[in-house]
Structures are given as structure tokens and as C-alpha cells.
Scaffold this motif. Structure first.
Motif, PDB file in Angstrom:
ATOM      1  N   UNK A  82       4.360  12.515   3.684  1.00  0.00           N
ATOM      2  CA  UNK A  82       4.089  11.126   3.318  1.00  0.00           C
ATOM      3  C   UNK A  82       3.258  11.117   2.044  1.00  0.00           C
ATOM      4  N   UNK A  83       2.931   9.930   1.609  1.00  0.00           N
ATOM      5  CA  UNK A  83       2.118   9.856   0.396  1.00  0.00           C
ATOM      6  C   UNK A  83       0.733  10.448   0.657  1.00  0.00           C
ATOM      7  N   UNK A 116      12.927   5.233  13.106  1.00  0.00           N
ATOM      8  CA  UNK A 116      13.407   4.967  11.752  1.00  0.00           C
ATOM      9  C   UNK A 116      12.191   4.933  10.829  1.00  0.00           C
ATOM     10  N   UNK A 117      12.140   5.836   9.878  1.00  0.00           N
ATOM     11  CA  UNK A 117      10.963   5.960   9.023  1.00  0.00           C
ATOM     12  C   UNK A 117      11.369   5.681   7.580  1.00  0.00           C
ATOM     13  N   UNK A 118      10.701   4.698   7.002  1.00  0.00           N
ATOM     14  CA  UNK A 118      10.936   4.385   5.590  1.00  0.00           C
ATOM     15  C   UNK A 118       9.743   4.861   4.786  1.00  0.00           C
ATOM     16  N   UNK A 119       9.991   5.108   3.535  1.00  0.00           N
ATOM     17  CA  UNK A 119       8.925   5.482   2.616  1.00  0.00           C
ATOM     18  C   UNK A 119       8.350   6.866   2.868  1.00  0.00           C
ATOM     19  N   UNK A 120       9.188   7.796   3.241  1.00  0.00           N
ATOM     20  CA  UNK A 120       8.677   9.171   3.369  1.00  0.00           C
ATOM     21  C   UNK A 120       8.894   9.880   2.034  1.00  0.00           C
ATOM     22  N   UNK A 121       8.326  11.060   1.967  1.00  0.00           N
ATOM     23  CA  UNK A 121       8.366  11.772   0.690  1.00  0.00           C
ATOM     24  C   UNK A 121       9.107  13.103   0.791  1.00  0.00           C
ATOM     25  N   UNK A 133       0.792  -1.218   0.000  1.00  0.00           N
ATOM     26  CA  UNK A 133       0.000   0.000   0.000  1.00  0.00           C
ATOM     27  C   UNK A 133       0.831   1.277   0.000  1.00  0.00           C
ATOM     28  N   UNK A 134       2.176   1.145  -0.110  1.00  0.00           N
ATOM     29  CA  UNK A 134       3.021   2.326  -0.179  1.00  0.00           C
ATOM     30  C   UNK A 134       2.865   3.206   1.057  1.00  0.00           C
ATOM     31  N   UNK A 135       2.781   2.566   2.207  1.00  0.00           N
ATOM     32  CA  UNK A 135       2.645   3.287   3.465  1.00  0.00           C
ATOM     33  C   UNK A 135       4.023   3.410   4.127  1.00  0.00           C
ATOM     34  N   UNK A 136       4.175   4.389   4.999  1.00  0.00           N
ATOM     35  CA  UNK A 136       5.468   4.459   5.688  1.00  0.00           C
ATOM     36  C   UNK A 136       5.609   3.324   6.688  1.00  0.00           C
ATOM     37  N   UNK A 137       6.836   2.842   6.840  1.00  0.00           N
ATOM     38  CA  UNK A 137       7.119   1.839   7.873  1.00  0.00           C
ATOM     39  C   UNK A 137       7.940   2.549   8.949  1.00  0.00           C
ATOM     40  N   UNK A 138       7.435   2.490  10.119  1.00  0.00           N
ATOM     41  CA  UNK A 138       8.074   3.245  11.202  1.00  0.00           C
ATOM     42  C   UNK A 138       8.580   2.264  12.242  1.00  0.00           C
TER      43      UNK A 138
END
Lengths: 395, 94
Positions: free
Chosen positions: B58-59, B39-44, B25-30
Motif C-alpha cells: 500500500x502507500x 475487493x481492494x482498490x488503490x493498492x501498489x 487521502x489516497x488510502x485503500x478502499x476495501x
């Protein structure tokens, strides 16, 4: 992900960025692939962070667009460290050079102490040492070992009986035992000349004194040859009798030579290994092991290094294996006889004074027993048989 | 219409195939380690960074992290590692 160590090693910078829109600038950095870490906000319009030196060109490009200013606070990592150490290299070079010089000086000969020799012999010893490179200022690991020096000196000098060579620190001690040279003084005290051996006189030359024997006389040890009393009876004078009395003397010797001898012979092949020793660890650093010898002579040459007064635990060691092989020598009867004769002759020569002449030799007896050849020889020798005997005047 | 259908499709996939939601779902993984690391992945992208606050795009919406003595340990186009004393993590819907 890279670890701290990689950061440390590669050149990196601690920077401060001042201006507006710092978040935008950070986003721009990430997009350009510029890696920054430890970002800390200082106040409204400035932040500090670390970056790699290699990214500096990309950072410049990003900065130009943003209108922010960049200050370098700190330079870290190997490239900067190298640069700094290049500046300070003078001290390092000086220190290393100093250590090298002290090391070299610690391993030099500073003094050659010669004891037990008179000035003339001492001088020759020094010259002999110089010839093999042992002199003040020579490095200890270049010159031969004390044993070799000792051997060379003893072999090359006929005025000494023995020389002990020993290292103590930077001093080479040579202890000399001189040969007692017979004093060749003409004695002026009254004396007779008497025979020292059983002989037949072959030649007489009387310098002074009254001859009491003639050529072809047979004399026994202690017999008077030349008298110290000269002049007519009643008015005699006492003089030191001098002269040369040659007589024929006889020697007998027996030599046994085995016809078959087994002995070891070096073949001339050798292999060497050079070791560096740290305490008790031996690390070979050069070797030429082409083959293993089944029988060999092992020779170890060890060199120590000194620093000031300390002997370093690092040593150099050279081990040489010399191949030897069993050789069997077999003589025929005739050969063994010839060898025996030669040995007998050599033995006799060693025993006789230098001016004696071997006039004739005869084989008295030869026998072959238990694989050995036994030869009994008889020699006729012409030698000086006169020996002085002082005249002790009574009354 | 199509967007909604897409979302439903994703939801269904996540449920059915037991795939992690962030992948599908292209959500951030925190990931948080206590309150000291986040640690935050998938930020914009970074919106705001001070020593008490971090705002990420984020998205869908934004992520707000509050606390004290913040410093960004690592920042990459889609990842960020923040160190400090974290007290709140908030989602701001658009």
C-alpha cells in the motif's frame, strides 16, 4: 467490466507459469495491461491463470525478462473452436450434404402411375407429362401444380374425357377416363340403311344394296333408303347395305343477346407476394406491392416440402392478386344481331357431325325487347342421314 | 514538516467537506462480501500470493489477507478481487 460471456467468445488460454518471483511477474503483467483472471497458486513455484489470446505477444515479452516458463494447458473460445471445427468440417459437410440429398430425393417424382388407360393412351399421357417437365426425377417444386397438370392434359389430349391428377408422396397418380371411340368396323351382318331425320335427299352413293329412294325424295325418320335385299324377286340375296346418303335437313334455333352486358375483365396488372409458412405463421419474403387493387381475383399457390415420409411444417405460398375491372359492352342493334347469328351458328356446328355442311341460313324472326335482341334462325344443312338397321331374319 | 502539514490539510478537508477518505487521502478502499470476496482498490502491487495468503503493498505499509483456497479473480494495476475463504485482514505498518 467484461462479463463471462466475452471471455468465452474471444480466444483465451489457461496457462501455467513456473519459476521464481511469480508475484513480480503478475505486477509486471498488470503494468503492461495484460489482463489475467482466476489466478491460483499451485505450489511454491507455479501458478495457473487464464489470459486472452490477443495478449500473448506482450506475455512473451514479460516472460523473457522474468526467467519463468509458461505452459499452455487449455485453449478455449471461438477462434480455437473454429479451428477445431475446421478440422471436423468433413463430418459436418457430409451430414449437411446428406440431409440435402435426402431432402431433394424426398421431393422428387419417383413414379408416375397411370390407371384406366390402355397402353397407347398411357404412352401419350406420359409423353404429354414429359413435355411439361413431369417425369421421373423431376423436383416437385419445379413442376406445375396438379391442377395445372390436369388442365393441360385434358386440353391437349383428345382421346381422353377426363384426367385426375393427384400427388401421394413421391408418386403422381393419374386417373384417366378414356373417350369411348366409336368402333369404325365395317359390319358384315345384313343390314338396311334407313333415314334418321326428316330430309330431302341431295346425293346418293350406294356401295352395296338396292336403293329404294331417289335424289330429291322427301324422307321421314325410319324410312328405308337402301335395302339389304338384292336380286330379282324369288332369288334375293341378303347383303349389308352400305353407302352414303346425303340429305338436306333443317334446323331452327333461337338466340337472345343482351345489348348491354356488364362483366369483369382482367387488366393484366398483378401483384404477387411470396410467403414462407411456418405452421400457421405467414412470413412474406418477397413482394411487389406497388398499388392496391380495388377489385381483384386472388390466386393462391401452395407448395409443401417433404422430408422422407414427413411433410415439413414449412411451406411456400405464392399469392397473386390480379386486378380486374368492370367492363360494359354495348352492342348496337346490328351488332347484336350479328353476334346472335354467330352464336347460333356456333351452337349448331357443335351439335352437327364434323362432315355436315351448313348450306344456307335465314332469319325467320328478329325482335328487340327489354334491351335484348332475339333472333330466330333457320338453317339448311347437308348431312349424312343414313343409319344402319340390321335385318333380323325370321323363320 | 510540509508532509505533516499536507496530511493535516487532508484530514481537515475530509472532515469539512465530507469527502470519502480514500479519494482524498489516497488510502485503500476495501470491500468485502461476507468472507468469500475481498475487493481492494488503490493498492501498489502484489508482494505475495499463495492459496492461504495475500500480501499487498500500500502507500503506507502493507495489507495482509489470510484464509484458504485463494484465487485472484481480477488483477489490475490498482485493483484486485480475491476469492476464497477469508479469515483475517491485517494492516502492517511500516
Amino acid at each position: 467490466m467484461k462479463n463471462e460471456w466475452v471471455y468465452r467468445m474471444s480466444g483465451n488460454l489457461r496457462i501455467r507459469i513456473v519459476g521464481k518471483g511469480l508475484e513480480r511477474l503478475l505486477n509486471d503483467f498488470t503494468r503492461r495491461g495484460i489482463y489475467v483472471w482466476n489466478v491460483r497458486r499451485e505450489d511454491e513455484s507455479s501458478l495457473t491463470c487464464y489470459m486472452f489470446l490477443r495478449d500473448i505477444r506482450h506475455v512473451r515479452a514479460a516472460m523473457r525478462k522474468s526467467g519463468c516458463k509458461l505452459y499452455v494447458l487449455e485453449r478455449r473460445g471461438v477462434p480455437f473452436w473454429l479451428k477445431a471445427s475446421w478440422k471436423n468440417s468433413g463430418i459436418v459437410v457430409g451430414l449437411v450434404a446428406f440431409m440435402c440429398i435426402v431432402f431433394l430425393l424426398s421431393n422428387m417424382i419417383w413414379r408416375i402411375e397411370i390407371t384406366g388407360a390402355n397402353p397407347a393412351v398411357e404412352h401419350t399421357v406420359r409423353q404429354q407429362l414429359k413435355k411439361i417437365g413431369v417425369e421421373r426425377g423431376a423436383l416437385q417444386f419445379v413442376i406445375p401444380s396438379p391442377e395445372t397438370i390436369q388442365r393441360t392434359l385434358i386440353n391437349n389430349m383428345d382421346t381422353v374425357t377426363w384426367i385426375g391428377v393427384e400427388w401421394r408422396g413421391t408418386t403422381l397418380y393419374c386417373q384417366v377416363v378414356e373417350k369411348k371411340q366409336p368402333t369404325q368396323t365395317k359390319s358384315n351382318t345384313p343390314q338396311h340403311l334407313v333415314a334418321k331425320k326428316k330430309a330431302v335427299i341431295t346425293y346418293m352413293f350406294v356401295e352395296q344394296g338396292q336403293a329404294v329412294v331417289e335424289v330429291n325424295d322427301h324422307v321421314v325418320p325410319g324410312q328405308l333408303l337402301v335395302s339389304g335385299f338384292i336380286g330379282k324377286e324369288g332369288q334375293t340375296e341378303i347383303v349389308p347395305a352400305r353407302g352414303q346418303i346425303l340429305g338436306e335437313t333443317w334446323y331452327k334455333s333461337t338466340v337472345v343477346v343482351p345489348m348491354k352486358t356488364t362483366f369483369y375483365m382482367l387488366t393484366g396488372k398483378k401483384r404477387e407476394t411470396h410467403y414462407v409458412r411456418f405452421w400457421s405463421w405467414k412470413i412474406p419474403f418477397f413482394w411487389n406491392h406497388k398499388e392496391q387493387f380495388s377489385q381483384f381475383e386472388k390466386q393462391v399457390d401452395e407448395r409443401t416440402f417433404r422430408f422422407l415420409t414427413w411433410t415439413l411444417p414449412i411451406r411456400y405460398e405464392k399469392v397473386v392478386w390480379r386486378e380486374k375491372e368492370v367492363a360494359v359492352r354495348e352492342y348496337s342493334y346490328e351488332q347484336a344481331k350479328a353476334v346472335a347469328k354467330q352464336i347460333a351458328r356456333d351452337q349448331l356446328k357443335r351439335q352437327l357431325p364434323a362432315d355436315a355442311i351448313i348450306q344456307g341460313e335465314k332469319v325467320l324472326h328478329e325482335a328487340r325487347e327489354n334491351g335484348k335482341v332475339k333472333v330466330e334462325m333457320h338453317y339448311q344443312v347437308i348431312e349424312n342421314i343414313a343409319t344402319p338397321q340390321p335385318i333380323i331374319q325370321g323363320d | 514538516m510540509i508532509g505533516k502539514w499536507k496530511n493535516n490539510m487532508r484530514q481537515w478537508l475530509t472532515n469539512q467537506m465530507e469527502l470519502p477518505a480514500d479519494v482524498v487521502a489516497d488510502l485503500p478502499r476495501i470491500t468485502m462480501i461476507g468472507h468469500i470476496h475481498i475487493y481492494i482498490e488503490n493498492h501498489r502491487g502484489l508482494l505475495l500470493f499463495t492459496d492461504r495468503e495475500l500480501r499487498l503493498l500500500l502507500k503506507n505499509g502493507q495489507l495482509l489477507v489470510k484464509g484458504e483456497a485463494f484465487s485472484i479473480k481480477t488483477i489490475l494495476p490498482e485493483e484486485i478481487l480475491l476469492e476464497g475463504k477469508i479469515s483475517q485482514v491485517l494492516y502492517l505498518e511500516e
